[in-house]
Design a protein around this motif. Structure first.
Motif, PDB file in Angstrom:
ATOM      1  N   VAL A  22      23.981  44.519  87.539  1.00 32.33           N
ATOM      2  CA  VAL A  22      24.056  44.316  86.092  1.00 32.33           C
ATOM      3  C   VAL A  22      23.547  42.931  85.705  1.00 32.33           C
ATOM      4  O   VAL A  22      23.960  41.924  86.284  1.00 32.33           O
ATOM      5  N   CYS A  23      22.645  42.913  84.713  1.00 35.01           N
ATOM      6  CA  CYS A  23      22.220  41.655  84.096  1.00 35.01           C
ATOM      7  C   CYS A  23      22.290  41.820  82.578  1.00 35.01           C
ATOM      8  O   CYS A  23      23.000  42.696  82.082  1.00 35.01           O
ATOM      9  N   SER A  30      18.241  42.299  87.318  1.00 36.94           N
ATOM     10  CA  SER A  30      18.842  43.466  87.983  1.00 36.94           C
ATOM     11  C   SER A  30      17.795  44.486  88.431  1.00 36.94           C
ATOM     12  O   SER A  30      17.940  45.051  89.517  1.00 36.94           O
ATOM     13  N   THR A  57      23.773  44.574  79.999  1.00 33.46           N
ATOM     14  CA  THR A  57      24.899  44.613  79.068  1.00 33.46           C
ATOM     15  C   THR A  57      24.434  44.790  77.624  1.00 33.46           C
ATOM     16  O   THR A  57      25.188  45.254  76.792  1.00 33.46           O
ATOM     17  N   TRP A  89      24.498  49.140  80.364  1.00 31.47           N
ATOM     18  CA  TRP A  89      25.766  49.285  81.086  1.00 31.47           C
ATOM     19  C   TRP A  89      26.744  50.040  80.194  1.00 31.47           C
ATOM     20  O   TRP A  89      26.920  49.707  79.038  1.00 31.47           O
ATOM     21  N   ALA A 100      27.206  41.560  89.292  1.00 29.55           N
ATOM     22  CA  ALA A 100      26.631  40.923  88.111  1.00 29.55           C
ATOM     23  C   ALA A 100      25.721  39.778  88.541  1.00 29.55           C
ATOM     24  O   ALA A 100      25.962  39.121  89.558  1.00 29.55           O
ATOM     25  N   ASN A 105      27.283  37.769  82.470  1.00 33.13           N
ATOM     26  CA  ASN A 105      27.240  39.212  82.737  1.00 33.13           C
ATOM     27  C   ASN A 105      28.569  39.674  83.325  1.00 33.13           C
ATOM     28  O   ASN A 105      29.083  40.733  82.964  1.00 33.13           O
ATOM     29  N   LEU A 106      29.110  38.886  84.235  1.00 30.45           N
ATOM     30  CA  LEU A 106      30.389  39.213  84.862  1.00 30.45           C
ATOM     31  C   LEU A 106      31.483  39.318  83.801  1.00 30.45           C
ATOM     32  O   LEU A 106      32.268  40.279  83.804  1.00 30.45           O
ATOM     33  N   ILE A 109      31.268  42.506  81.639  1.00 34.70           N
ATOM     34  CA  ILE A 109      31.696  43.773  82.245  1.00 34.70           C
ATOM     35  C   ILE A 109      33.163  43.745  82.675  1.00 34.70           C
ATOM     36  O   ILE A 109      33.615  44.620  83.400  1.00 34.70           O
ATOM     37  N   GLU A 130      24.832  31.815  90.605  1.00 35.23           N
ATOM     38  CA  GLU A 130      24.274  32.772  89.658  1.00 35.23           C
ATOM     39  C   GLU A 130      22.784  32.983  89.948  1.00 35.23           C
ATOM     40  O   GLU A 130      22.123  32.110  90.495  1.00 35.23           O
TER      41      GLU A 130
END
Length: 165
Positions: A22-23, A30, A57, A89, A100, A105-106, A109, A130
Motif C-alpha cells: 500500500v502507498c 507500491s 489509499t 485500498w 505500507a 500510508n501506515l 490503513i 520509509e
C-alpha cells in the motif's frame, strides 16, 4: 526507526500467503514493489504459493497505468510494468501481511498490527525506514526507490520462503 518485528504472521490458509502492498496513489512505490516482488517470488519458485496485490489509499489514479517514470525505471531494469492498473485500498481482512510504504500510508490503513507493517521493516540495510515518494522529484528518485525495493523484496522473499510452505 526500529521495526517492531520482521517475523511474518502465520498464513490464514495453509499452503498460500497473501501480501498486500500500500502507498498513496498506487502508481509509483507500491506497484514498483509489486512487480519486483512477483518476479522475485517466481524466481524463487514461490509464485504459486504467494499472491501479491497493491493499492493506494487515495482514489486519484484508479484504473490508470503506473506513473511513466516508475514504468520506465522498471523497464530499464528488465521488469515488465505493463499489466499494472491502479486500485484503491479498501481494507484487506484476508491478507496475511499488509506492507505500507511510509508512515502516513501506515496511519491511513489503521496503523501497525500483527499483520500490518512497513515494507522496509524487511530492508536489510535500513530496517523500519520509509520508502520515499518519488512522484514530485526526478528520475533519480525512482531509481533510488527501485534499489530499496529490490533489496527489501529479496529479504522478504527469503522470509516468505520459510513461511509459505
Amino acid at each position: 526507526m526500529t521495526p517492531r518485528t520482521t517475523e511474518l504472521p502465520q498464513p490464514r490458509r495453509p499452503g498460500s500467503y497473501r501480501v498486500a502492498l500500500v502507498c498513496l496513489g498506487n502508481i509509483c512505490r507500491s506497484p514498483m514493489a509489486h512487480v519486483v516482488l512477483e518476479e522475485r517470488l517466481a524466481d524463487a519458485g514461490l509464485a504459486d504459493r504467494v499472491e501479491v496485490t497493491s493499492s493506494g489509499t487515495g482514489d486519484w489514479h484508479v484504473g490508470n497505468p503506473m506513473d511513466r517514470r516508475a514504468a520506465a525505471t522498471l523497464a530499464a531494469a528488465g521488469y515488465d510494468p505493463t499489466r499494472h492498473r491502479a486500485r484503491q485500498w479498501g481494507g484487506n481482512d484476508d491478507a496475511d501481511l499488509v506492507l505500507a510504504m511510509d508512515l502516513a500510508n501506515l496511519a491511513d490503513i489503521g496503523g501497525r498490527s500483527d499483520r500490518v507493517m512497513l515494507f522496509r521493516d524487511f530492508d536489510p540495510l535500513e530496517p523500519g525506514s520509509e520508502v520515499p515518494d518519488p512522484y514530485y522529484g526526478g528520475d533519480s528518485g525512482f531509481e533510488e526507490v527501485l534499489a530499496m525495493v529490490e533489496r527489501t523484496a529479496s529479504a522478504l522473499v527469503a522470509a516468505l520462503g520459510e513461511s509459505a510452505t
